[in-house]
Write an enzyme that holds these catalytic residues in place. Structure first.
Site, short mmCIF file in Angstrom:
data_model
loop_
_atom_site.label_atom_id
_atom_site.label_comp_id
_atom_site.label_asym_id
_atom_site.label_seq_id
_atom_site.Cartn_x
_atom_site.Cartn_y
_atom_site.Cartn_z
N HIS A 54 32.45 19.67 21.43
CA HIS A 54 31.23 19.91 20.66
C HIS A 54 30.27 20.78 21.47
CE1 HIS A 54 27.57 19.21 18.33
NE2 HIS A 54 28.35 18.78 17.36
N PHE A 246 33.13 0.57 20.08
CA PHE A 246 31.66 0.48 20.16
C PHE A 246 31.12 0.12 18.78
CE2 PHE A 246 33.44 4.12 22.52
CZ PHE A 246 33.60 3.46 23.73
N ASP A 248 29.05 -0.15 15.97
CA ASP A 248 27.83 0.42 15.41
C ASP A 248 27.81 0.17 13.91
OD1 ASP A 248 29.81 2.13 14.52
OD2 ASP A 248 28.91 3.96 15.34
N ASP A 317 38.15 4.71 18.89
CA ASP A 317 36.79 4.67 18.37
C ASP A 317 36.24 6.08 18.18
OD1 ASP A 317 33.73 4.86 18.96
OD2 ASP A 317 34.01 2.77 18.36
N ASP A 322 34.49 10.21 14.49
CA ASP A 322 34.54 11.61 14.07
C ASP A 322 35.06 11.73 12.63
OD1 ASP A 322 33.59 12.54 16.48
OD2 ASP A 322 35.56 13.11 17.27
#
Length: 343
Positions: A54, A246, A248, A317, A322
């Site tokens: 990125h 993770f 979220d 993850d 993504d």
């Protein structure tokens, strides 16, 4: 520090999964999800190197990059928009946005863009000595939106920056590099250091009378350093596979679409009505804990299918996050809405 914190995320996730009433992992869906994920990651040549692709990610592998990642991950929370109720690939025109190099960024990438914009303007935003003492006006200016909506939880972000900056100055000679050195290439040791010394990383809750650790930001900080440095230099961790996914609000949405999470009727109704789930509430903890355990089951199945794979919970993850962003319009369940400094 004498305070004892539970940092065993996987054990916590298993306990949550075994005692959940609102969220369920259909075990018979794990094999299919594992195979789909494994094949897609292979086709895209998904690895630590993908992290650096990125345009906003740092490209130099030195101590300044470590401090960039640290700042990003102390602020890596709560990017969903109150305005953007549709939550599609096309954002609401007035949701929090940073324009940088003639491109508009929302969500997590707006944070990275704001930090890079400040650095380009000569503001030493990634220096703990700066953000530990910067005024409200200085910090608010750095993260000021180019649209109507401002960044969520700005008051909390300022507090987190000042607290973390002071800890680095007082205990780690002003750089997160010294935390990494103190951990001696152990992700578990670094996780413990983060939990002991930095209060904002204590993503630890009570569930069924037990202390359960989720530690989203602490774990993703370690994972980002590992990925950025491609497991070399500051990114060497001999026990990196102990890091889980993770938990979220975006990855659980994608896991639901993969079929490895199921929600009760009551929980689904709350999500569809976009009701807030308080941080630490039973439903919220169940979504996050079951997400961690579902990914762990997928990792185990992938390794059974292909014992030579280097896939771990971190890469899975990253891939799922993504993919969730790319296929945001195709998600079959809304994100859960929780305002929290933990994610």
């Amino acid at each position: 520090m004498d305070t004892k914190y539970n940092i065993n995320v996987l054990e916590s996730a298993q306990l949550i999964a075994q005692n959940s009433t609102h969220v369920h992992i259909p075990v018979d869906a794990i094999d299919r999800a594992a195979r789909i994920t494994m094949e897609n990651m292979k086709q895209r040549h998904y690895s630590t190197k993908t992290w650096n692709e990125h345009e906003l990610q740092p490209k130099t592998l030195d101590g300044s990059t470590v401090d960039w990642i640290f700042l990003v991950d102390i602020l890596n929370f709560s990017f969903w928009s109150d305005l953007d109720t549709l939550d599609t690939c096309k954002p609401h025109p007035e949701r929090y946005t940073i324009q940088f190099h003639d491109k508009r960024y929302t969500g997590y990438w707006s944070l990275c863009a704001a930090i890079n914009r400040a650095l380009e303007q000569g503001i030493p935003i990634t220096s703990p000595s700066y953000y530990a003492t910067a005024s409200d006006e200085e910090l608010e200016s750095i993260f000021k939106s180019d649209t109507q909506e401002q960044i969520p939880l700005m008051k909390e972000r300022k507090a987190v920056m000042r607290e973390a900056g002071q800890v680095l100055l007082e205990k780690f000679n002003g750089s997160f590099v010294n935390c990494i050195r103190q951990a001696r290439q152990s992700s578990s040791a670094l996780l413990l250091l983060l939990t002991q010394h930095f209060p904002s990383f204590r993503d630890i809750h009570t569930f069924e009378g037990h202390q359960v650790a989720i530690l989203k930001r602490a774990q993703i900080l370690i994972a980002d350093i590992w990925a950025c440095f491609d497991g070399q230099g500051y990114g060497v961790f001999h026990d990196i596979d102990k890091i889980t996914m993770f938990a979220d609000y975006r990855v659980p949405q994608s896991l639901y679409s993969l079929g490895v999470l199921k929600y009760s009727h009551d929980l689904m109704t709350k999500l569809e009505k976009q009701e807030m789930l308080p941080s630490g509430s039973r439903e919220e903890i169940e979504i996050r804990g079951n997400s961690i355990w579902a990914v762990e089951l997928m990792v185990r199945r992938i390794k059974e299918i292909d014992p030579t794979t280097n896939a771990n919970a971190i890469l899975i993850d990253f891939y799922i996050w993504d993919t969730a962003k790319e296929l945001q319009d195709q998600m079959i369940v809304p994100i859960h809405r929780t305002r929290s400094i933990f994610y």
